[in-house]
Design an enzyme around this catalytic site. Structure first.
Site, PDB file in Angstrom:
ATOM      1  N   LEU A  83       0.815  -1.211   0.000  1.00 53.52           N
ATOM      2  CA  LEU A  83       0.000   0.000   0.000  1.00 53.52           C
ATOM      3  C   LEU A  83       0.848   1.260   0.000  1.00 53.52           C
ATOM      4  O   LEU A  83       0.424   2.294  -0.518  1.00 53.52           O
ATOM      5  CB  LEU A  83      -0.932   0.014   1.215  1.00 53.52           C
ATOM      6  CG  LEU A  83      -2.034  -1.053   1.235  1.00 53.52           C
ATOM      7  CD1 LEU A  83      -2.802  -0.977   2.542  1.00 53.52           C
ATOM      8  CD2 LEU A  83      -2.971  -0.888   0.054  1.00 53.52           C
ATOM      9  N   GLY A  97       8.445   2.562   8.203  1.00 56.82           N
ATOM     10  CA  GLY A  97       8.277   1.204   7.709  1.00 56.82           C
ATOM     11  C   GLY A  97       7.466   1.124   6.435  1.00 56.82           C
ATOM     12  O   GLY A  97       7.365   2.089   5.687  1.00 56.82           O
ATOM     13  N   VAL A 105       3.767  -0.480   4.478  1.00 57.71           N
ATOM     14  CA  VAL A 105       2.366  -0.818   4.713  1.00 57.71           C
ATOM     15  C   VAL A 105       1.911  -1.801   3.641  1.00 57.71           C
ATOM     16  O   VAL A 105       2.109  -1.553   2.445  1.00 57.71           O
ATOM     17  CB  VAL A 105       1.475   0.439   4.689  1.00 57.71           C
ATOM     18  CG1 VAL A 105       0.054   0.104   5.144  1.00 57.71           C
ATOM     19  CG2 VAL A 105       2.062   1.532   5.566  1.00 57.71           C
ATOM     20  N   ASP A 158       1.461  14.294  14.173  1.00 55.58           N
ATOM     21  CA  ASP A 158       1.949  14.183  12.795  1.00 55.58           C
ATOM     22  C   ASP A 158       0.772  14.222  11.825  1.00 55.58           C
ATOM     23  O   ASP A 158       0.721  13.470  10.864  1.00 55.58           O
ATOM     24  CB  ASP A 158       2.746  12.893  12.626  1.00 55.58           C
ATOM     25  CG  ASP A 158       3.579  12.895  11.340  1.00 55.58           C
ATOM     26  OD1 ASP A 158       3.919  13.991  10.849  1.00 55.58           O
ATOM     27  OD2 ASP A 158       3.872  11.807  10.817  1.00 55.58           O
TER      28      ASP A 158
END
Length: 580
Positions: free
Chosen positions: A30, A36, A38, A146
């Site tokens: 994704l 990291g 997804v 964020d």
């Protein structure tokens, strides 16, 4: 962690991508972000989810793991209509991961980059949706920190805010100085950029930035290097010349340098409603047609992979969703894996159906709740019974012989001959139930501990003698000191995760009888509710009862943060029970 959408809605798995994570088979990529990658996966019932795998560098940092564990626990409390709920996670494995509900829609960043600014009605609906999401997030004691266009997904029925609070796990870790970028400077608030200070008003500033970004199709403080953008945020005014005049006053207030000058979430929602000529309702027409078409494209997600065919009629093939299976005799389980209990697994000769063994959600949870741990693996294969009659007969004979030996060894030759079985001091036995009595539990003797200092983020277990504060085991702590600055709670608190607490008021003194009769239960008490000498009843689910006497906390000049308490503990005062 942010899953930044790629140009295509979905990308195939690459050579370096794993096939499964935590028992979930991965279907596609994704996006990627600073923390990291997804992936798209599915629950056992076939529902799509977004599985976010943390970078190995973060997983190797103990401080990150501690913060990530806390933030995931906090994120579970967020169950809003404009957020993506946490479904599953693993914070202890070699590579931590987090699974949330999949939102079939592009991010605001992707939509604006591909199609330009949004019309005013879409901007108003976007703003009220994000404001409602922040209301739920802040209500759970979390500050997003964020909030940016990449963390706002555009679904067919309104926006979804993702990754709330998770970026805090990377703050102040060993990786912040190694070039790993997590936050987005263009959407930071001035106080966050200059001093690292965050409050709920910090998210209001980011919401104003998002509204401006959606309305003009570009960041309000422009593009460029991180240092240049941060300088403009702290020292210069935003470029709002292209913001629609109806929306301009609200956006300008949200972008006030003074946090106290920014509007509250309720006022933002009311203002957007007043600006709209029609009643604001989220629905299929809230986005421009070209943006809505990208949502339709993302709805065509690939389905779950088909399990491999059976290779043996005896050992079933694991399901694609939870490919754990019983280890071979003598095999060593991989690090971080849960031990497999063959006796606890149901007996079944056919392969498991996906989702078949998923336990029902607790009654107090939301309809689609987050779950801790992983989905169970396939059941152990059934084995035919052999010589059952002989085994049963031998067992009965052995039990009779053992019973005779035990009776012969009892004082005075029988179960009624012992003189110190019931009623003796310290015994838990009471009247003989065979003679019409009821067994009673004799109260244990209290044990006192004076002047116990509990540092910030440390836990105490009542079963320990003496209790020693530790950083481990806070998930099931009897008593835990949680400071405000960890972005999990708004005030300094003492908490319990393995029982309940009662603040004694009105001059009541703590005792075993008092704590047993109290019915006003909570799991957290703010320190500003306590004064020196305040007493708290602490009842652990393990059956221990304690009176906690608050003696104060460390001073402002003390290099350590801690609280001082006295503990009086009655161990095993009650039968163990499930959490209240």
């Amino acid at each position: 962690m942010t899953g930044t959408p790629s140009a295509a809605p979905l990308a195939p798995l690459g050579a370096g991508d794993p096939e499964t994570v935590g028992g979930y088979r991965l279907a596609a990529v994704l996006g990627t972000g600073g923390m990291g990658k997804v992936y798209l996966s599915h629950t056992p019932g076939g529902r799509p989810l977004a599985l976010k795998v943390i970078r190995p560098e973060f997983g190797e940092d103990p401080e990150f793991r501690r913060r990530f564990r806390r933030e995931v626990q906090s994120a579970q409390r967020v169950q809003g209509l404009f957020t993506a709920p946490v479904i599953d996670f693993d914070t202890e494995g070699a590579q931590p991961w987090l699974a949330t509900a999949y939102v079939p829609g592009s991010s605001l960043a992707h939509a604006v980059t591909g199609h330009g600014a949004l019309p005013l009605r879409s901007v108003l609906l976007l703003t009220v949706g994000v404001a409602e999401a922040l209301h739920v997030i802040h209500g759970a004691g979390i500050i997003h920190r964020d909030l940016k266009p990449a963390n706002v997904l555009l679904a067919s029925d309104g926006p979804r805010v993702i990754d709330f609070g998770i970026a805090h796990a990377a703050d102040s870790t060993a990786l912040t100085g190694t070039g790993v970028s997590v936050g987005t400077p263009a959407f930071m608030a001035p106080e966050q950029a200059s001093a690292g200070t965050v409050t709920p008003a910090t998210d209001i500033f980011a919401l104003g930035q998002i509204a401006a970004y959606a309305a003009i199709g570009a960041p309000a403080y422009g593009n460029g290097s991180s240092h240049a953008v941060l300088y403009r945020i702290v020292h210069e005014e935003p470029d709002l010349s292209r913001v629609p005049p109806e929306l301009l006053p609200l956006v300008a207030r949200c972008l006030s340098r003074d946090p106290a000058g920014r509007p509250g979430l309720g006022e933002i929602i009311d203002t957007c409603r007043a600006l709209s000529p029609d009643e604001l309702r989220q629905g299929g027409d809230w986005l421009p047609r070209e943006v809505a078409a990208s949502i339709t494209e993302r709805l065509r997600v690939p389905g779950p992979a088909t399990p491999a065919p059976q290779q043996s009629p005896v050992t079933p093939t694991p399901t694609v969703f939870s490919p754990h299976q019983p280890p071979a005799p003598g095999a060593v389980p991989p690090p971080g894996s849960a031990p497999f209990d063959a006796a606890a697994a149901p007996t079944q000769s056919a392969p498991a159906t996906p989702g078949q063994h998923l336990p029902p959600p607790p009654a107090h949870r939301a309809p689609y709740p987050p779950v801790t741990g992983h989905y169970p693996g396939p059941p152990a294969p059934s084995r035919p019974a052999k010589r059952t009659g002989l085994i049963v007969a031998a067992s009965v004979a052995g039990a009779v012989v053992a019973l005779g030996v035990v009776l012969a060894l009892l004082p005075d030759g029988g179960p009624d001959g012992g003189k110190d079985r019931a009623g003796t001091p310290g015994s838990s036995a009471g009247a003989d139930p065979d003679k019409g009595g009821t067994p009673e539990r004799t109260d244990p003797e209290p044990v006192s501990y004076r002047g116990l200092s509990i540092p910030e983020n440390h836990a105490v277990m009542l079963a320990d003698s003496p209790p020693r504060p530790t950083e481990d085991g806070w998930e099931s702590a009897d008593l835990y000191f949680e400071p405000e600055r960890l972005n999990v709670v708004e005030q300094d608190e003492i908490r319990t995760r393995n029982g309940s607490m009662v603040l004694l008021t009105g001059g009541r003194k703590g005792s075993l009888a008092t704590c047993r009769t109290e019915t006003r239960f909570t799991r957290e008490i703010r320190l500003d509710q306590l004064s020196r000498g305040s007493q708290v009843c602490l009842l652990s689910d393990a059956g221990h009862i304690a009176v906690v006497t608050y003696r104060g906390r460390s001073g402002a000049g003390d290099p350590s943060g801690y609280i001082d308490v006295d503990l009086t503990v009655w161990r095993n005062a009650e039968e163990p029970r499930e959490g209240r």
